[in-house]
Scaffold this active site. Structure first.
Site, mmCIF file in Angstrom:
data_model
loop_
_atom_site.group_PDB
_atom_site.id
_atom_site.type_symbol
_atom_site.label_atom_id
_atom_site.label_comp_id
_atom_site.label_asym_id
_atom_site.label_seq_id
_atom_site.Cartn_x
_atom_site.Cartn_y
_atom_site.Cartn_z
ATOM 1 N N TRP A 119 3.319 82.231 -15.530
ATOM 2 C CA TRP A 119 3.840 80.743 -15.456
ATOM 3 C C TRP A 119 3.112 79.601 -15.967
ATOM 4 O O TRP A 119 3.447 78.446 -16.442
ATOM 5 C CB TRP A 119 4.438 80.590 -13.957
ATOM 6 C CG TRP A 119 5.778 81.662 -14.017
ATOM 7 C CD1 TRP A 119 5.823 82.837 -13.161
ATOM 8 C CD2 TRP A 119 6.964 81.724 -14.656
ATOM 9 N NE1 TRP A 119 6.708 83.412 -13.470
ATOM 10 C CE2 TRP A 119 7.533 82.961 -14.264
ATOM 11 C CE3 TRP A 119 7.646 80.689 -15.659
ATOM 12 C CZ2 TRP A 119 8.866 83.324 -14.813
ATOM 13 C CZ3 TRP A 119 8.821 81.148 -16.007
ATOM 14 C CH2 TRP A 119 9.520 82.153 -15.713
ATOM 15 N N ASP A 167 3.301 73.630 -9.665
ATOM 16 C CA ASP A 167 4.331 74.524 -9.473
ATOM 17 C C ASP A 167 4.148 75.279 -8.421
ATOM 18 O O ASP A 167 3.471 76.540 -8.433
ATOM 19 C CB ASP A 167 4.365 75.354 -10.995
ATOM 20 C CG ASP A 167 5.435 76.139 -10.742
ATOM 21 O OD1 ASP A 167 6.597 76.137 -10.075
ATOM 22 O OD2 ASP A 167 5.580 77.153 -12.205
ATOM 23 N N LYS A 205 13.848 81.051 -4.970
ATOM 24 C CA LYS A 205 13.143 82.079 -4.292
ATOM 25 C C LYS A 205 12.949 81.817 -2.740
ATOM 26 O O LYS A 205 13.813 82.549 -2.122
ATOM 27 C CB LYS A 205 11.535 81.900 -4.913
ATOM 28 C CG LYS A 205 11.507 82.489 -6.378
ATOM 29 C CD LYS A 205 10.929 81.718 -7.289
ATOM 30 C CE LYS A 205 10.860 81.899 -8.504
ATOM 31 N NZ LYS A 205 11.229 83.164 -9.082
#
Ligand SMILES: Cc1ncc(COP(=O)(O)O)c(C=O)c1O
Length: 362
Positions: free
Chosen positions: A104, A173, A197
Site C-alpha cells: 500500500w 494511511d 476494515k
C-alpha cells in the site's frame, strides 16, 4: 424471522462488522428514528442526517481524543483516492517523502509520483516487506512524510510513529488499523482510513486533518478533491455516502460502548497473541511472514509447508465456517484478519482449527 447463519469472518476488507451494529441497523432499517424511512431514503440535508453525521464525528473525536484544531471529513473514493488527493492538497510545490514497507505504501508513492515529485525515504521491498525500515533517509524540505501504519497484505504494523524531520508534517494511511488502538493524533498532520476494515462498510473514507494542512490546498482544485472546500461544507458538499456514514457512526458508538480504544486494543492484542502463539508453537509448520518485532495485530499472513497444503487449509477452514483466510492474491499463503468486530472466540476457533490441521497434515 429465523436467526441467520453466522460464520467467523477473517476477511481483510470489506470485513466483519459488530453483531450489535448489524442488529441495530436491521432494527432501524424500515424506520430510522421515527422518520418512517430507512437512512438510505432520507435527505442528507434533513435534520436527522445532520444529527447522525455530527454524532458520528463527535464519537470519533471522543474515541481518538482528536484535538479541536483538526477537522474530521467523511469522503468517498476510498483510501485510493486519498493517494491522489493528499499530494494535490498538501504538496503544491516541492517533493514529498514516502516510507515504503508494503504494497500500500508502494502504491501511495506511485500515485503521488504521477502528480509531481515524491521519493521513497525507505523501501524494504528487496527484503520482501518483512520488516519496518531500520532507518529513513529524509528530505529535510519534504512537503510531508507519509507512512502506512499497518500494511494489510504483508502484516506489518507501526506501534511507534516514524519521526519526520523537524517541522515536517506526518501523514498516515491508517486504513487497516484505524480505531484499533489509541493513537496520539497530535503527532499527525493528517490521517486517512477507508472505513471497510475496522470502522464500517465500504463507501466512506475518514480523513482527520490539522487545520493548517487545509490552508495548503491550491485555489484551482475541483471541489470534490479539495479538502478545504469539503471541510467547509462539513462533508456535505454533495450527496455523501449516507448509509456508509450511518454504519460507521454505529461502529464508533459500539467501540465507545466496549470501553473505548484502550479496551478495543486489549481485545485485539489478545486475539493476535493467540494466533501468533499457534504459529510460534507449530515447530515451523506455520511460518509467519513478518519479523516478530513488526508483527501486525490486525492482519496475520503466514505460510504452510507447501502451496498444496495452503489450498487444503483454505478450503477445509471454509468448511468449518472460518471464512476469508486465503492470502492476498499477490503473495499467496494464508492471512487472518482480526479486526475490531471479531471477538476472542474467533481467534480461539481459528487456533483450534490450526492445531487440528497440523495434527492431521503435519
Ligand atoms: C492500508 C491500505 N491502504 C489503502 C487501501 C485501499 O483502500 P480502498 O480500497 O478503500 O481504496 C487498502 C485496502 O485494502 C489498505 O489496506
Amino acid at each position: 424471522m429465523p436467526e441467520p447463519k453466522r460464520v467467523y469472518n477473517f476477511n481483510a476488507g470489506p470485513a466483519a462488522l459488530p453483531m450489535e451494529v448489524l442488529q441495530q441497523a436491521r432494527a432501524e432499517m424500515l424506520d430510522y428514528n421515527g422518520t418512517g424511512m430507512s437512512v438510505m431514503e432520507i435527505s442528507h440535508r434533513s435534520k436527522e442526517f445532520e444529527s447522525l453525521i455530527q454524532t458520528a464525528e463527535a464519537d470519533l473525536r471522543d474515541l481518538l481524543d482528536i484535538p479541536a484544531n483538526y477537522k474530521v471529513l467523511f469522503l468517498q473514493g476510498g483510501a485510493t483516492l486519498q493517494f491522489a488527493m493528499l499530494p494535490m492538497n498538501l504538496r503544491a510545490t516541492g517533493s514529498a517523502d514516502y516510507i515504503v514497507n508494503g504494497t500500500w505504501g508502494k502504491i501511495a508513492l506511485k500515485e503521488a509520483q504521477k502528480l509531481g515529485t515524491a521519493r521513497a525515504a525507505a523501501d524494504t521491498e528487496a527484503g520482501g516487506f518483512k520488516d519496518l525500515p531500520a532507518k529513513l533517509e529524509l528530505d529535510p524540505k519534504a512537503a510531508y512524510l507519509h507512512f502506512t501504519s499497518n500494511e494489510t497484505i504483508h502484516g506489518l504494523e507501526y506501534f511507534v510513529e516514524p519521526t519526520p524531520s523537524a517541522g515536517i508534517p506526518l501523514v498516515c494511511d491508517a486504513s487497516s488499523d484505524f480505531i484499533s488502538r489509541p493513537v496520539d493524533v497530535s503527532k499527525y498532520a493528517l490521517i486517512y482510513a477507508g472505513a471497510q476494515k475496522n470502522a464500517g462498510p465500504a463507501g466512506t473514507v475518514v480523513v482527520i486533518a490539522r487545520d493548517d494542512m487545509l490552508e495548503r490546498t491550491p485555489a484551482n482544485l475541483p471541489v470534490m478533491l479539495d479538502y478545504k472546500a469539503l471541510a467547509a461544507s462539513g462533508s456535505l458538499h454533495n450527496t455523501p455516502p449516507c448509509w456508509a456514514i450511518y454504519i460507521t457512526g454505529l461502529v464508533f458508538m459500539w467501540a465507545k460502548g466496549l470501553g473505548g480504544l484502550e479496551a478495543v486494543a486489549r481485545r485485539n492484542r489478545a486475539k493476535a497473541d493467540l494466533v501468533y502463539k499457534a504459529i510460534d508453537e507449530s515447530g515451523g509448520f506455520y511460518r509467519g511472514h513478518a519479523k516478530p518485532e513488526a508483527r501486525s495485530v490486525m492482519n496475520i499472513p503466514f505460510r504452510l509447508p507447501s502451496e498444496e497444503l495452503e489450498e487444503t487449509f483454505a478450503s477445509e477452514s471454509k468448511k468449518n465456517d472460518l471464512i476469508g483466510l486465503k492470502g492476498h492474491r499477490s503473495v499467496g499463503g494464508i492471512r487472518a484478519s482480526l479486526y475490531n468486530a471479531l471477538d476472542v472466540k474467533a481467534a480461539e476457533a481459528l487456533t483450534g482449527f490450526m492445531r487440528e490441521f497440523q495434527r492431521k497434515h503435519g
